[in-house]
Write an enzyme that holds these catalytic residues in place. Structure first.
Site, PDB file in Angstrom:
ATOM      1  N   GLY A  79       0.824  -1.211   0.000  1.00  0.00           N
ATOM      2  CA  GLY A  79       0.000   0.000   0.000  1.00  0.00           C
ATOM      3  C   GLY A  79       0.847   1.244   0.000  1.00  0.00           C
ATOM      4  O   GLY A  79       2.045   1.199  -0.255  1.00  0.00           O
ATOM      5  N   ASN A  80       0.213   2.372   0.238  1.00  0.00           N
ATOM      6  CA  ASN A  80       0.952   3.631   0.326  1.00  0.00           C
ATOM      7  C   ASN A  80       0.332   4.505   1.416  1.00  0.00           C
ATOM      8  O   ASN A  80      -0.697   4.166   1.987  1.00  0.00           O
ATOM      9  CB  ASN A  80       0.980   4.341  -1.037  1.00  0.00           C
ATOM     10  CG  ASN A  80      -0.405   4.682  -1.521  1.00  0.00           C
ATOM     11  OD1 ASN A  80      -1.084   5.519  -0.937  1.00  0.00           O
ATOM     12  ND2 ASN A  80      -0.850   4.001  -2.568  1.00  0.00           N
ATOM     13  N   ARG A  81       0.973   5.642   1.664  1.00  0.00           N
ATOM     14  CA  ARG A  81       0.592   6.458   2.824  1.00  0.00           C
ATOM     15  C   ARG A  81      -0.465   7.507   2.534  1.00  0.00           C
ATOM     16  O   ARG A  81      -0.714   8.364   3.373  1.00  0.00           O
ATOM     17  CB  ARG A  81       1.829   7.194   3.351  1.00  0.00           C
ATOM     18  CG  ARG A  81       2.870   6.308   3.969  1.00  0.00           C
ATOM     19  CD  ARG A  81       3.992   7.186   4.487  1.00  0.00           C
ATOM     20  NE  ARG A  81       5.193   6.434   4.730  1.00  0.00           N
ATOM     21  CZ  ARG A  81       5.422   5.744   5.841  1.00  0.00           C
ATOM     22  NH1 ARG A  81       4.521   5.745   6.803  1.00  0.00           N
ATOM     23  NH2 ARG A  81       6.539   5.078   5.996  1.00  0.00           N
ATOM     24  N   SER A  82      -1.090   7.488   1.381  1.00  0.00           N
ATOM     25  CA  SER A  82      -2.049   8.548   1.068  1.00  0.00           C
ATOM     26  C   SER A  82      -3.177   8.581   2.101  1.00  0.00           C
ATOM     27  O   SER A  82      -3.789   7.558   2.413  1.00  0.00           O
ATOM     28  CB  SER A  82      -2.635   8.323  -0.327  1.00  0.00           C
ATOM     29  OG  SER A  82      -3.614   9.296  -0.569  1.00  0.00           O
ATOM     30  N   ALA A 105      -3.738   7.954  -4.882  1.00  0.00           N
ATOM     31  CA  ALA A 105      -2.401   7.412  -5.126  1.00  0.00           C
ATOM     32  C   ALA A 105      -2.590   5.959  -5.568  1.00  0.00           C
ATOM     33  O   ALA A 105      -2.957   5.101  -4.767  1.00  0.00           O
ATOM     34  CB  ALA A 105      -1.576   7.490  -3.849  1.00  0.00           C
TER      35      ALA A 105
END
Ligand code: CTP
Length: 413
Positions: free
Chosen positions: A208-211, A280
């Protein structure tokens, strides 16, 4: 610190005014609560006095030497009426001054925001709709009510938006004036992606990502306040849904792609006027998803994760763009030895083929999750519009102004 008048009229949603008051005082504002006599059937004056630290009166016969019915309005930087009942809207539209709140509305020079809350029948009644149109014509901001559970078993448009949404929009008006929330998106369908995709590795793990989704949420909230019919394609964001917004929850890039292409097209009955890719999206996903949890020490213990490319959703949306539809991309860029941020961004805009690119300069470590932001909106056909640093809602308002200026007038698509 600003001076806010919080008008409260007599509906059961008056209890939420206490939370809104709290949000205003916590943001450092000086708040004077002016309830109608009816509002005090729902929440006592002592609650408003204790939370605001200011006296509370409903009539024009108190503080006569202070000429309160004139001074409170004259001295305010912003008036927010929440909840605004059908009766309060009618009295305000008629220009009456039969209690301290309506007298205050007649003497206020500052922006005024009405936050309606009432039963659906009352909201949809032509009398109320005419009153709303009159107040808007005179420059007041009248937010659309939220859709959802009302008093008793009923449900529909008429719910008071959540205090956090109202506080965020009030901050936009304090920063940018009433012009920050025009009705320039009325009758438009906008589709916004927000959050960050998750690409599964096995039933419990993902890449995943931090958005945080905060900028996308602000875009949705501000678009709804400006009259748009908003669809938010939300990838893994837990935040409460902004009022007046339909949410389609997705997890992966592939699901986001399917939802965005459907909503940009005719899903829900209308083709989108504006499509915004603020999510994102993971560029890669694991080549395979294990059907059972990957266990250490087992025969299937992974030593490396093979990745494959995800589709570029923005480019696909551009390829399928309906006539007159605007496609807006986002880019977080850093300058480097080859070129500065805007040069990289112009190249990305050309590569993606979208109409506008909202550029975030993340060189100075100003990344995800911060409450504020600053962007440049680049247009494919030339101009760059700087949106100065402000709350994410204020930045959203600046982005919508740049977008709305390029919309094809209705009927000419
Ligand atoms: N985007 C998309 N699909 C992807 C990746 C990105 O639709 N698979 C969208 C994003 O939502 C954003 C825009 O493309 O609106 C730019 O995202 P960014 O990650 O900056 O673009 P990339 O093409 O991945 O560029 P880079 O090579 O710089 O990572």
């Amino acid at each position: 610190m600003s001076r806010i008048v919080l008008g409260v009229s007599g509906g059961v949603a008056a209890y939420k005014a206490a939370l809104l008051l709290r949000a205003f005082t916590e943001a450092g504002h000086d708040v004077r609560v002016v309830p109608t006599p009816g509002a005090l059937h729902f929440v006592g004056a002592a609650t408003f006095e204790a939370l605001s630290g200011n006296p509370v009166t409903t009539d024009v016969w108190s503080d006569v030497p202070e000429v309160a019915h004139v001074r409170i309005g004259q001295n305010a930087d912003l008036v927010v009426v929440a909840p605004a009942t059908a009766d309060l809207l009618a009295r305000a539209a008629a220009g009456r001054a039969d209690d301290l709140l309506t007298a205050t509305l007649l003497t206020a020079h500052c922006p005024v925001v009405f936050v309606p809350a009432m039963h659906t029948e009352m909201w949809l009644h032509p009398a109320t709709q005419d009153n709303v149109a009159t107040l808007r014509r005179r420059g007041a901001i009248v937010l659309p009510p939220a859709v959802g559970r009302l008093t008793g078993p009923d449900s529909g448009p008429g719910r008071l938006p959540e205090p956090a949404d109202v506080a965020a929009l009030a901050a936009v008006v304090l920063e940018g004036g009433a012009a920050a929330l025009p009705r320039d998106l009325a009758g438009r369908k906008v589709v916004i992606s927000a959050g960050g995709t998750r690409e599964p590795l096995d039933p419990v793990r993902y890449l995943g990502n931090r958005s945080s989704g905060k900028q996308g949420w602000a875009l949705a909230r501000v678009a709804a306040a400006r009259g748009a019919d908003v669809v938010l394609v939300a990838a893994n964001v837990e935040a409460p849904v902004p009022f007046g917004v339909r949410v389609v929850a997705v997890e992966t890039a592939e699901q986001l792609r399917t939802a965005m292409l459907a909503e940009a097209g005719a899903a829900g009955g209308a083709t989108a006027d504006v499509v915004v890719m603020s999510a994102a999206v993971a560029d890669f996903r694991p080549a395979g998803v294990a059907a059972t949890k990957l266990k250490k020490g087992s025969a299937g213990e992974p030593t490396a994760v093979e990745l494959v490319r995800n589709p570029d959703v923005l480019t696909e949306l551009v390829g399928e763009r309906a006539p007159g539809q605007l496609v807006v991309g986002f880019a977080a860029e850093t300058g480097d030895a080859d070129a500065d941020v805007l040069t990289h961004a112009r190249a990305k805009l050309a590569r993606k083929g979208c109409d506008l690119l909202v550029v975030n300069d993340v060189s100075a470590g100003q990344v995800f999750g911060r409450p504020d932001n600053a962007v440049v909106v680049l247009a494919a056909d030339g101009p760059a519009t700087e949106v100065p640093r402000g709350s994410k809602d204020a930045v959203a308002a600046g982005i919508w102004t740049a977008v709305a200026a390029r919309l094809t007038p209705p009927g000419r698509a």
